[in-house]
Design a protein around this motif. Structure first.
Motif, PDB file in Angstrom:
ATOM      1  N   LYS A   1       0.846  -1.194   0.000  1.00  0.00           N
ATOM      2  CA  LYS A   1       0.000   0.000   0.000  1.00  0.00           C
ATOM      3  C   LYS A   1       0.888   1.254   0.000  1.00  0.00           C
ATOM      4  O   LYS A   1       1.879   1.338   0.714  1.00  0.00           O
ATOM      5  CB  LYS A   1      -0.890   0.006   1.236  1.00  0.00           C
ATOM      6  CG  LYS A   1      -1.801   1.209   1.300  1.00  0.00           C
ATOM      7  CD  LYS A   1      -2.683   1.155   2.517  1.00  0.00           C
ATOM      8  CE  LYS A   1      -3.555   2.390   2.556  1.00  0.00           C
ATOM      9  NZ  LYS A   1      -4.434   2.386   3.716  1.00  0.00           N
ATOM     10  N   ILE A   2       0.502   2.216  -0.818  1.00  0.00           N
ATOM     11  CA  ILE A   2       1.218   3.495  -0.867  1.00  0.00           C
ATOM     12  C   ILE A   2       0.517   4.426   0.108  1.00  0.00           C
ATOM     13  O   ILE A   2      -0.676   4.704  -0.027  1.00  0.00           O
ATOM     14  CB  ILE A   2       1.210   4.085  -2.288  1.00  0.00           C
ATOM     15  CG1 ILE A   2       1.982   3.155  -3.226  1.00  0.00           C
ATOM     16  CG2 ILE A   2       1.798   5.478  -2.303  1.00  0.00           C
ATOM     17  CD1 ILE A   2       1.914   3.538  -4.670  1.00  0.00           C
ATOM     18  N   SER A   3       1.253   4.903   1.098  1.00  0.00           N
ATOM     19  CA  SER A   3       0.607   5.678   2.152  1.00  0.00           C
ATOM     20  C   SER A   3       1.079   7.128   2.235  1.00  0.00           C
ATOM     21  O   SER A   3       0.490   7.906   2.968  1.00  0.00           O
ATOM     22  CB  SER A   3       0.813   4.979   3.501  1.00  0.00           C
ATOM     23  OG  SER A   3       2.206   4.846   3.747  1.00  0.00           O
ATOM     24  N   THR A   4       2.126   7.486   1.509  1.00  0.00           N
ATOM     25  CA  THR A   4       2.593   8.876   1.574  1.00  0.00           C
ATOM     26  C   THR A   4       2.742   9.447   0.174  1.00  0.00           C
ATOM     27  O   THR A   4       2.861   8.712  -0.823  1.00  0.00           O
ATOM     28  CB  THR A   4       3.968   8.985   2.286  1.00  0.00           C
ATOM     29  OG1 THR A   4       4.957   8.358   1.466  1.00  0.00           O
ATOM     30  CG2 THR A   4       3.934   8.363   3.663  1.00  0.00           C
ATOM     31  N   ARG A   5       2.746  10.741   0.116  1.00  0.00           N
ATOM     32  CA  ARG A   5       2.920  11.439  -1.156  1.00  0.00           C
ATOM     33  C   ARG A   5       4.276  11.102  -1.768  1.00  0.00           C
ATOM     34  O   ARG A   5       4.384  10.875  -2.971  1.00  0.00           O
ATOM     35  CB  ARG A   5       2.798  12.951  -0.930  1.00  0.00           C
ATOM     36  CG  ARG A   5       2.934  13.768  -2.186  1.00  0.00           C
ATOM     37  CD  ARG A   5       2.771  15.270  -1.878  1.00  0.00           C
ATOM     38  NE  ARG A   5       2.758  16.056  -3.076  1.00  0.00           N
ATOM     39  CZ  ARG A   5       3.855  16.452  -3.732  1.00  0.00           C
ATOM     40  NH1 ARG A   5       5.046  16.126  -3.296  1.00  0.00           N
ATOM     41  NH2 ARG A   5       3.739  17.180  -4.838  1.00  0.00           N
ATOM     42  N   ASP A   6       5.317  11.063  -0.954  1.00  0.00           N
ATOM     43  CA  ASP A   6       6.658  10.760  -1.453  1.00  0.00           C
ATOM     44  C   ASP A   6       6.723   9.362  -2.061  1.00  0.00           C
ATOM     45  O   ASP A   6       7.369   9.165  -3.104  1.00  0.00           O
ATOM     46  CB  ASP A   6       7.689  10.905  -0.337  1.00  0.00           C
ATOM     47  CG  ASP A   6       7.888  12.354   0.089  1.00  0.00           C
ATOM     48  OD1 ASP A   6       7.641  13.259  -0.745  1.00  0.00           O
ATOM     49  OD2 ASP A   6       8.286  12.592   1.248  1.00  0.00           O
ATOM     50  N   ASP A   7       6.041   8.402  -1.430  1.00  0.00           N
ATOM     51  CA  ASP A   7       5.998   7.053  -1.989  1.00  0.00           C
ATOM     52  C   ASP A   7       5.296   7.048  -3.345  1.00  0.00           C
ATOM     53  O   ASP A   7       5.719   6.366  -4.277  1.00  0.00           O
ATOM     54  CB  ASP A   7       5.283   6.095  -1.037  1.00  0.00           C
ATOM     55  CG  ASP A   7       6.081   5.812   0.223  1.00  0.00           C
ATOM     56  OD1 ASP A   7       7.306   6.071   0.230  1.00  0.00           O
ATOM     57  OD2 ASP A   7       5.469   5.328   1.206  1.00  0.00           O
TER      58      ASP A   7
END
Length: 108
Positions: free
Chosen positions: A3-9
């Motif tokens: 799961k992508i949980s941050t903007r940077d990711d």
């Protein structure tokens, strides 16, 4: 898939790497205060479309192989960005039907 949980990711996953831009030759860009006239008087700023028209014109002046195609561009376009360019560069500012697939094919 994690799961992508941050903007940077998200940016790391979907963004293309930045292309390297070669440095400009000396003298191509000069610093200029666009708010001041020759005698230091305040002058009216040009709208963005005027700057865009000037840049397109400069590019077309510098390279005779450059053409500008788009919808209603011979008459200035929807926002008058190409105003006067069809007269200045006959045959190089070309109206194109509103068909994205064909336009993309012409660009390739």
């Amino acid at each position: 898939e994690p799961k992508i949980s941050t903007r940077d990711d998200m940016i790391a996953k979907v963004s293309q790497p930045m292309a390297q831009v070669p440095p400009l030759a000396a003298g191509l860009l000069t610093s200029h205060d666009f708010n001041q006239g020759d005698a230091g008087k305040r002058v009216k700023k040009d709208v963005m479309r005027k700057h865009m028209t000037r840049v397109i014109s400069e590019v077309m002046d510098s390279d005779p192989k450059v053409v500008y195609i788009g919808e209603d561009v011979e008459h200035g376009g929807y926002y008058l960005v190409t105003e006067g360019l069809a007269k200045k560069f006959p045959g190089r500012v070309i109206d194109f039907p509103p068909d994205e697939t064909t336009l993309l094919g012409a660009a390739m």
